[in-house]
Design an enzyme around this catalytic site. Structure first.
Site, PDB file in Angstrom:
ATOM      1  N   THR A 128      15.861   3.898  29.192  1.00 22.24           N
ATOM      2  CA  THR A 128      14.578   3.611  28.280  1.00 22.24           C
ATOM      3  C   THR A 128      14.997   2.898  27.109  1.00 22.24           C
ATOM      4  O   THR A 128      16.153   2.793  26.644  1.00 22.24           O
ATOM      5  CB  THR A 128      14.205   5.307  27.881  1.00 22.24           C
ATOM      6  OG1 THR A 128      13.379   5.097  26.839  1.00 22.24           O
ATOM      7  CG2 THR A 128      15.692   5.984  27.317  1.00 22.24           C
ATOM      8  N   ASP A 129      13.831   2.527  26.328  1.00 19.95           N
ATOM      9  CA  ASP A 129      13.943   1.858  25.208  1.00 19.95           C
ATOM     10  C   ASP A 129      14.257   2.770  23.962  1.00 19.95           C
ATOM     11  O   ASP A 129      14.590   2.236  22.870  1.00 19.95           O
ATOM     12  CB  ASP A 129      12.875   0.955  24.706  1.00 19.95           C
ATOM     13  CG  ASP A 129      11.298   1.918  24.657  1.00 19.95           C
ATOM     14  OD1 ASP A 129      11.606   2.969  25.044  1.00 19.95           O
ATOM     15  OD2 ASP A 129      10.391   1.085  24.397  1.00 19.95           O
ATOM     16  N   GLU A 130      14.158   4.085  24.263  1.00 19.98           N
ATOM     17  CA  GLU A 130      14.311   5.112  23.257  1.00 19.98           C
ATOM     18  C   GLU A 130      15.692   5.348  22.769  1.00 19.98           C
ATOM     19  O   GLU A 130      16.110   5.704  21.635  1.00 19.98           O
ATOM     20  CB  GLU A 130      13.770   6.271  23.639  1.00 19.98           C
ATOM     21  CG  GLU A 130      12.512   6.333  23.899  1.00 19.98           C
ATOM     22  CD  GLU A 130      11.700   8.065  23.722  1.00 19.98           C
ATOM     23  OE1 GLU A 130      12.349   8.775  23.335  1.00 19.98           O
ATOM     24  OE2 GLU A 130      10.705   8.254  24.332  1.00 19.98           O
ATOM     25  N   TYR A 153      16.565  14.013  23.977  1.00 18.31           N
ATOM     26  CA  TYR A 153      16.419  13.498  25.276  1.00 18.31           C
ATOM     27  C   TYR A 153      17.000  11.775  24.965  1.00 18.31           C
ATOM     28  O   TYR A 153      17.731  11.284  25.960  1.00 18.31           O
ATOM     29  CB  TYR A 153      14.709  13.106  25.449  1.00 18.31           C
ATOM     30  CG  TYR A 153      14.439  11.917  26.339  1.00 18.31           C
ATOM     31  CD1 TYR A 153      14.963  12.134  27.703  1.00 18.31           C
ATOM     32  CD2 TYR A 153      13.854  10.792  25.755  1.00 18.31           C
ATOM     33  CE1 TYR A 153      14.512  11.090  28.437  1.00 18.31           C
ATOM     34  CE2 TYR A 153      13.719   9.773  26.594  1.00 18.31           C
ATOM     35  CZ  TYR A 153      14.032   9.853  27.936  1.00 18.31           C
ATOM     36  OH  TYR A 153      13.790   8.921  28.888  1.00 18.31           O
ATOM     37  N   LYS A 157      20.361  10.069  27.099  1.00 17.49           N
ATOM     38  CA  LYS A 157      20.143   8.686  27.819  1.00 17.49           C
ATOM     39  C   LYS A 157      20.882   7.747  27.214  1.00 17.49           C
ATOM     40  O   LYS A 157      21.503   6.971  28.073  1.00 17.49           O
ATOM     41  CB  LYS A 157      18.465   8.131  27.956  1.00 17.49           C
ATOM     42  CG  LYS A 157      17.422   8.959  28.681  1.00 17.49           C
ATOM     43  CD  LYS A 157      17.735   9.237  29.908  1.00 17.49           C
ATOM     44  CE  LYS A 157      17.331   7.764  30.796  1.00 17.49           C
ATOM     45  NZ  LYS A 157      17.534   7.804  32.210  1.00 17.49           N
TER      46      LYS A 157
HETATM   47  P1  NAD Z   1       9.847  12.597  35.578  1.00 15.61           P
HETATM   48  O1  NAD Z   1      10.303  13.766  34.584  1.00 15.61           O
HETATM   49  O2  NAD Z   1       8.549  12.277  35.989  1.00 15.61           O
HETATM   50  O3  NAD Z   1      10.786  12.678  36.967  1.00 15.61           O
HETATM   51  C1  NAD Z   1      12.076  13.039  36.974  1.00 15.61           C
HETATM   52  C2  NAD Z   1      12.388  13.587  38.279  1.00 15.61           C
HETATM   53  O4  NAD Z   1      13.867  13.817  38.406  1.00 15.61           O
HETATM   54  C3  NAD Z   1      11.795  14.891  38.763  1.00 15.61           C
HETATM   55  O5  NAD Z   1      11.247  14.623  39.996  1.00 15.61           O
HETATM   56  C4  NAD Z   1      12.822  15.756  38.621  1.00 15.61           C
HETATM   57  O6  NAD Z   1      12.562  16.896  39.762  1.00 15.61           O
HETATM   58  C5  NAD Z   1      14.044  14.944  38.953  1.00 15.61           C
HETATM   59  N1  NAD Z   1      15.156  15.682  38.584  1.00 15.61           N
HETATM   60  C6  NAD Z   1      15.253  16.235  37.095  1.00 15.61           C
HETATM   61  N2  NAD Z   1      16.660  17.030  37.164  1.00 15.61           N
HETATM   62  C7  NAD Z   1      17.154  16.569  38.200  1.00 15.61           C
HETATM   63  C8  NAD Z   1      18.418  16.880  38.716  1.00 15.61           C
HETATM   64  N3  NAD Z   1      19.309  17.721  37.961  1.00 15.61           N
HETATM   65  N4  NAD Z   1      19.064  16.544  40.041  1.00 15.61           N
HETATM   66  C9  NAD Z   1      17.995  16.057  40.689  1.00 15.61           C
HETATM   67  N5  NAD Z   1      16.817  15.687  40.408  1.00 15.61           N
HETATM   68  C10 NAD Z   1      16.327  16.119  39.047  1.00 15.61           C
HETATM   69  O7  NAD Z   1      10.591  11.269  34.838  1.00 15.61           O
HETATM   70  P2  NAD Z   1      10.089   9.891  34.888  1.00 15.61           P
HETATM   71  O8  NAD Z   1       9.026   9.552  33.822  1.00 15.61           O
HETATM   72  O9  NAD Z   1       9.696   9.377  36.319  1.00 15.61           O
HETATM   73  O10 NAD Z   1      11.210   9.108  34.602  1.00 15.61           O
HETATM   74  C11 NAD Z   1      12.373   8.593  35.471  1.00 15.61           C
HETATM   75  C12 NAD Z   1      13.494   7.815  34.767  1.00 15.61           C
HETATM   76  O11 NAD Z   1      12.913   6.664  34.246  1.00 15.61           O
HETATM   77  C13 NAD Z   1      14.122   8.772  33.893  1.00 15.61           C
HETATM   78  O12 NAD Z   1      15.761   8.549  33.759  1.00 15.61           O
HETATM   79  C14 NAD Z   1      13.716   8.370  32.342  1.00 15.61           C
HETATM   80  O13 NAD Z   1      14.366   8.460  31.420  1.00 15.61           O
HETATM   81  C15 NAD Z   1      13.198   6.885  32.913  1.00 15.61           C
HETATM   82  N6  NAD Z   1      12.300   6.309  31.911  1.00 15.61           N
HETATM   83  C16 NAD Z   1      10.987   6.749  31.813  1.00 15.61           C
HETATM   84  C17 NAD Z   1       9.938   6.105  31.287  1.00 15.61           C
HETATM   85  C18 NAD Z   1       8.722   6.652  31.141  1.00 15.61           C
HETATM   86  O14 NAD Z   1       7.803   6.232  30.287  1.00 15.61           O
HETATM   87  N7  NAD Z   1       8.284   7.697  31.613  1.00 15.61           N
HETATM   88  C19 NAD Z   1      10.416   4.978  30.570  1.00 15.61           C
HETATM   89  C20 NAD Z   1      11.581   4.412  30.863  1.00 15.61           C
HETATM   90  C21 NAD Z   1      12.545   4.999  31.379  1.00 15.61           C
HETATM   91  O1  DAU Z   2       9.595   4.679  25.560  1.00 11.34           O
HETATM   92  C1  DAU Z   2      10.019   5.240  26.747  1.00 11.34           C
HETATM   93  C2  DAU Z   2      10.016   6.715  26.923  1.00 11.34           C
HETATM   94  O2  DAU Z   2       8.413   6.862  26.938  1.00 11.34           O
HETATM   95  C3  DAU Z   2      10.246   7.466  28.026  1.00 11.34           C
HETATM   96  O3  DAU Z   2      11.894   7.138  28.013  1.00 11.34           O
HETATM   97  C4  DAU Z   2      10.316   8.996  28.137  1.00 11.34           C
HETATM   98  O4  DAU Z   2      10.628   9.354  29.336  1.00 11.34           O
HETATM   99  C5  DAU Z   2       8.717   9.092  28.169  1.00 11.34           C
HETATM  100  O5  DAU Z   2       8.371  10.495  28.206  1.00 11.34           O
HETATM  101  C6  DAU Z   2       8.012   8.243  26.842  1.00 11.34           C
HETATM  102  O6  DAU Z   2       8.452   9.081  25.695  1.00 11.34           O
HETATM  103  P1  DAU Z   2       7.465   9.332  24.458  1.00 11.34           P
HETATM  104  O7  DAU Z   2       8.002  10.046  23.468  1.00 11.34           O
HETATM  105  O8  DAU Z   2       7.138   8.005  23.732  1.00 11.34           O
HETATM  106  O9  DAU Z   2       6.004   9.889  25.466  1.00 11.34           O
HETATM  107  P2  DAU Z   2       4.855  10.601  25.162  1.00 11.34           P
HETATM  108  O10 DAU Z   2       4.070  10.570  26.285  1.00 11.34           O
HETATM  109  O11 DAU Z   2       5.534  12.185  25.123  1.00 11.34           O
HETATM  110  O12 DAU Z   2       4.317  10.412  23.691  1.00 11.34           O
HETATM  111  C7  DAU Z   2       3.750   9.078  23.555  1.00 11.34           C
HETATM  112  C8  DAU Z   2       3.312   9.273  22.107  1.00 11.34           C
HETATM  113  O13 DAU Z   2       2.239  10.037  22.180  1.00 11.34           O
HETATM  114  C9  DAU Z   2       4.378   9.600  21.254  1.00 11.34           C
HETATM  115  O14 DAU Z   2       4.492   8.611  19.986  1.00 11.34           O
HETATM  116  C10 DAU Z   2       3.787  11.110  20.707  1.00 11.34           C
HETATM  117  C11 DAU Z   2       2.391  11.030  20.923  1.00 11.34           C
HETATM  118  N1  DAU Z   2       1.832  12.292  21.453  1.00 11.34           N
HETATM  119  C12 DAU Z   2       2.468  12.777  22.606  1.00 11.34           C
HETATM  120  C13 DAU Z   2       1.977  14.082  23.086  1.00 11.34           C
HETATM  121  C14 DAU Z   2       2.548  14.568  24.298  1.00 11.34           C
HETATM  122  C15 DAU Z   2       0.970  12.778  20.775  1.00 11.34           C
HETATM  123  O15 DAU Z   2       0.321  12.215  19.730  1.00 11.34           O
HETATM  124  N2  DAU Z   2       0.210  13.757  21.390  1.00 11.34           N
HETATM  125  C16 DAU Z   2       0.749  14.425  22.477  1.00 11.34           C
HETATM  126  O16 DAU Z   2       0.144  15.485  23.286  1.00 11.34           O
END
Ligand code: NAD
Ligand code: DAU
Length: 351
Positions: A128-130, A153, A157
């Protein structure tokens, strides 16, 4: 090629498998997932008909189980999605994040180190970019940006990224890392901003915006991220990191307003009625102000670029949530309702 996909029942992993499995019948895919609250078997619907796909319920934080998978399946590639992914949850239960994101990654790397001697193989770490922390009003994260994570989180990561690089430098494990910005699209659990707002708008529930809604994220449609992972996996350089982003920076309040417009249009309802649901709630502690990605490396070296704009991607996303009511019903468990209550009650208001 035999690809072990971890966390493939989650949001990005399931979209990745839905694209890759039918398109590559000559590649064997094994999806291992613990099926936490975020993993949904319905997201894998249709994949069971493909002979090159199988699933096993495995917790990557259990070293012996990971080792057994390596022995039995003998992967030549790993695409590692499995993680606890929600920032707000990491404020409540950081230990779960360290267990899965740090220990889980470690166990997979250990298995690669032990089973991959002399083989051509690759461990692709989805990150992630975080990890880079927060930007001010200008600039963008490059692959050289300093690590400066803010939440449990992102710290977990960051730790996993460091382990991946350490296993490459010290033990020669062939690794690749992608650090991506915020994804949105089908099959995303509605704790995240975009699906939460879509479902709340449809149900005429409050739309809880943290702080003043001025935080900026760089939005990328999930299929564009999945294509980037595939290109890096197949053609990226070993030992390298690639930043992936949509070039689509928006303030949260503007994302929420765009969702109101999109839902109003799709359901032929007045947009004012939906915008009236916007409720400002207390901010997320440690809330990063702004993320923006400089994706010039992956664009230049691997000719990747996003195909969807935020407008086209959002339309597809809203349509998906309107059409997939069984999926939505399946996640509305007691655990989901408890989480919503806990997160937003702490903030004093909206649910
Ligand atoms: P998600 O939370 O939707 O899915 C995570 C999956 O991992 C689920 O299916 C869960 O059951 C599984 N999991 C959790 N703990 C586990 C364990 N101990 N063993 C096996 N499986 C397990 O997450 P996502 O949004 O699909 O993100 C996937 C990956 O991409 C993550 O590594 C996240 O950090 C990264 N990522 C997400 C975003 C985003 O915006 N969602 C952006 C950049 C990177
Ligand atoms: O940047 C990549 C990341 O993006 C991933 O690594 C994470 O797994 C993914 O969850 C996401 O993180 P964010 O914290 O940016 O996503 P989230 O959807 O939780 O929130 C997006 C933005 O919206 C953030 O600035 C918080 C805000 N927010 C979120 C929720 C859930 C609100 O204002 N209200 C809300 O109820």
């Amino acid at each position: 090629m035999r690809i072990l996909v971890t966390g493939g029942a989650g949001f990005i992993g399931s979209n990745f498998l839905q694209l890759a499995v039918p398109a590559h019948p000559q590649i064997e895919f094994l999806n291992i997932d613990k099926l936490t609250y975020a993993g949904n078997p319905l997201s894998l619907a249709g994949l069971e008909q493909y002979r090159n796909y199988s699933f096993a319920r495995v917790d990557v934080a259990v070293a012996e189980d990971v080792e057994r998978v390596f022995k039995d399946f003998a992967p030549t590639a790993v695409v590692h999605f499995a993680a606890e992914s929600h920032v707000d949850r990491s404020l409540h239960e950081p230990d779960t994040f360290v267990r899965t994101n740090v220990n889980g990654t470690l166990h997979l790397l250990e298995a690669c180190r032990r089973y991959w001697r002399g083989q051509e193989s690759v461990f692709h770490h989805v990150s992630t970019d975080e990890v880079y922390g927060s930007l001010g009003p200008a600039g963008a994260f490059t692959e050289e940006s300093r690590y400066d994570p803010s939440s449990p989180y992102s710290a977990s990561k960051a730790a996993s990224d460091h382990l991946v690089r350490a296993y490459h430098r010290t033990f020669g494990v062939p690794v690749k890392i992608t650090n991506c910005s915020n994804n949105y699209g089908p099959r995303q659990f509605p704790e995240k901003l975009v699906p939460l707002m879509i479902l709340n708008a449809l149900a005429r529930k409050p739309l809880p915006v943290y702080g003043e809604g001025a935080n900026v994220r760089d939005w990328l449609y999930v299929d564009d991220h999945c294509r980037a992972i595939w290109i890096v996996l197949r053609e990226g350089r070993v030992g390298e990191t690639y930043n992936v982003g949509g070039g689509s920076e928006l303030r949260n309040i503007d994302v929420v307003r765009a969702i109101c417009r999109g839902v109003a249009q799709a359901t032929q309802s007045p947009v004012e009625e939906l915008e009236a649901l916007i409720t400002f709630v207390p901010d997320r502690p440690g809330h990063d102000l702004r993320y923006a990605i400089d994706a010039s490396k992956i664009r230049r070296e691997l000719a990747w670029q996003p195909l969807e704009s935020f407008e086209t991607g959002l339309r597809k996303t809203i349509d998906w949530y309107l059409q997939n009511t069984a999926w939505i019903d399946s996640i509305r468990t007691g655990a989901y309702l408890q989480w919503i209550q806990r997160n937003y009650d702490d903030r004093g208001r909206a649910q």
